[in-house]
Design a protein around this motif. Sequence first.
Motif, mmCIF file in Angstrom:
data_model
loop_
_atom_site.group_PDB
_atom_site.id
_atom_site.type_symbol
_atom_site.label_atom_id
_atom_site.label_comp_id
_atom_site.label_asym_id
_atom_site.label_seq_id
_atom_site.Cartn_x
_atom_site.Cartn_y
_atom_site.Cartn_z
ATOM 1 N N ARG A 14 55.804 -56.265 58.801
ATOM 2 C CA ARG A 14 54.889 -56.610 57.976
ATOM 3 C C ARG A 14 54.785 -57.989 57.603
ATOM 4 N N GLN A 15 56.027 -58.781 57.710
ATOM 5 C CA GLN A 15 55.841 -60.224 57.373
ATOM 6 C C GLN A 15 56.021 -61.100 58.451
ATOM 7 N N VAL A 16 56.305 -60.500 59.667
ATOM 8 C CA VAL A 16 56.381 -61.544 60.765
ATOM 9 C C VAL A 16 55.051 -62.370 60.937
ATOM 10 N N LEU B 228 45.150 -61.168 56.059
ATOM 11 C CA LEU B 228 45.932 -60.321 57.357
ATOM 12 C C LEU B 228 47.384 -59.775 56.592
ATOM 13 N N VAL B 229 47.742 -60.277 55.494
ATOM 14 C CA VAL B 229 48.880 -59.985 54.832
ATOM 15 C C VAL B 229 48.348 -58.936 53.701
ATOM 16 N N SER B 230 47.242 -59.240 52.953
ATOM 17 C CA SER B 230 46.886 -58.103 51.867
ATOM 18 C C SER B 230 46.340 -56.940 52.460
ATOM 19 N N VAL B 231 45.600 -57.056 53.630
ATOM 20 C CA VAL B 231 45.177 -55.654 53.960
ATOM 21 C C VAL B 231 46.307 -54.662 54.102
ATOM 22 N N VAL B 232 47.336 -54.978 54.684
ATOM 23 C CA VAL B 232 48.603 -54.018 54.817
ATOM 24 C C VAL B 232 48.860 -53.611 53.495
ATOM 25 N N SER B 233 48.952 -54.426 52.357
ATOM 26 C CA SER B 233 49.284 -53.695 51.035
ATOM 27 C C SER B 233 48.107 -52.843 50.534
ATOM 28 N N MET C 134 42.008 -55.223 61.862
ATOM 29 C CA MET C 134 42.159 -53.863 62.167
ATOM 30 C C MET C 134 43.615 -53.407 62.471
ATOM 31 N N ALA C 135 44.146 -53.966 63.299
ATOM 32 C CA ALA C 135 45.428 -53.630 63.891
ATOM 33 C C ALA C 135 46.309 -53.666 62.621
ATOM 34 N N ARG C 136 46.236 -54.721 61.763
ATOM 35 C CA ARG C 136 47.324 -54.912 60.716
ATOM 36 C C ARG C 136 46.765 -53.731 59.458
ATOM 37 N N PRO D 296 63.265 -55.089 51.782
ATOM 38 C CA PRO D 296 61.928 -55.586 51.921
ATOM 39 C C PRO D 296 62.217 -57.416 52.072
ATOM 40 N N SER D 297 62.974 -57.923 51.121
ATOM 41 C CA SER D 297 63.281 -59.304 51.298
ATOM 42 C C SER D 297 64.203 -59.689 52.578
ATOM 43 N N LEU D 298 65.304 -58.846 52.941
ATOM 44 C CA LEU D 298 66.110 -59.110 54.111
ATOM 45 C C LEU D 298 65.014 -58.928 55.655
ATOM 46 N N GLY D 299 64.265 -57.899 55.330
ATOM 47 C CA GLY D 299 63.165 -57.865 56.528
ATOM 48 C C GLY D 299 62.385 -58.779 56.538
ATOM 49 N N SER D 300 61.832 -59.512 55.461
ATOM 50 C CA SER D 300 60.858 -60.559 55.234
ATOM 51 C C SER D 300 61.398 -61.820 55.922
#
Length: 448
Positions: free
Chosen positions: A41-43, A65-70, A118-120, A158-162
């Motif tokens: 998500r955050q890459v 591009l970040v917000s659409v995922v959420s 769209m991919a996101r 989520p934080s570690l993944g981010s």
Amino acid sequence: MNVIPNDSEAASNSGYLASRPQVWFAFAMTFALMFFDFIDRQVIVSLFPHIKSEWHLSDKQLGSLVSVVSIVVGAGGLPVALVADRMGRVKSIVVMAVTWSLATISCMFTANFSQLFMARAVVGLGETGYGSVGVALISTLFPKSLRSAALGAFYAAPSLGSVLGVVLGGMIAARWGWKAAFGVVGVPGLVLALFYLLVRDYKTVALTPDSNPESQPLGETLKRIFGALARTRTLLWVCAGASAQLITVSAMWSWLPSYLNRFHGMTPEAAGKAAAVVVLVGAFSCTLWGFVVGRLTRRNPRNKLPALSVLCLVTSVIFVAAFGGTYTAAIQFKLIVLGGFFMNCTVGVVAGVAMDVVHPGVRSTGAAVLSLFQNVFGLAVGPVLAGALSDRWGLQHALTFIPLCSVLAAGFFVVAMRSYDIDAAKISDVQLDAAPALADTVGTGTAA
């Protein structure tokens, strides 16, 4: 065959729904998938300078591009959770992990903003409901006394993944181009999805003794589910508070690399690594606050809510001071790191509070309501709102204004405290039991 030995007697004596090895294996696998979920998500946030330069996008477009995922995660969370509560949580998680991983890989083949957008969105479709279903599984398998701590540790993922997503994005882009980053981070989720088949689920329980969740008509099931949730006032206020705090969190996660790049002259790779420090501090503090708040409020769990209120106010004060004052780069960054230590304070604790007051028969759905609010009104709002304010006022002023949302969060948590005891008492006598691992049922040909 289940590789984890069954120890139901140990489970009953310790308060764990299954044996400790089984419960901790479920935790580890759910944590690992959430970890790679947020890498995927955050890459993109450390790729903003590259995408902006190549495609000439506005900050509002980058934030979208970040917000659409959420947005997609929040909008689809309830239907997925309804299915998971009726059909099984493990099956749902496996399907979701495969979907979001393939969608992330597809981002590397996009040729313009619309295709990447769209991919996101499909990445979000795959992630839909994962957090809420994972929360329901973990909170039910663990003893209530460990719920806040376990969920606090889970929400460190989520934080570690981010952190890793931001760092990897900058490093891969510097060497192989920004599109390659999506391909690299998308593969691990596919592998983890296969191992998740060994995770234990819990048996779905009826909302009332006379209702059968499998044979009941859909309309009657929905009426019971949403009626139960609507009567849980604590859940609704907690959702509002969690969302307001996450506006601050998501704005910082998304825009700090760009801020350091623009205002401190860092390269995108260096800015990503510096921002990752702030996110990493947040990951540590997420677990810490879950443990500390849970420990301090064991005798009176309702006090989790005023504790969160104080932590949200501290978050706001620090970030407003950090971005609103005039400091050297070193002092400002220290203030930002300090704010990062407090900003994730709510994540694990609010999930624990929600599970304290939601009936076990609809915990995935209750967690999905929380997820809907957090994603649509929190995580989705922060990046695009900060981007829009940045286009209008400049990024520094935008990041000074956004933390005021944490003050709003503090007020919502105070209101939620009033109904906590009543809502928790309604479900205090519900009995639960563990279900076999999905891999066992597949091997024996029986239904889960």
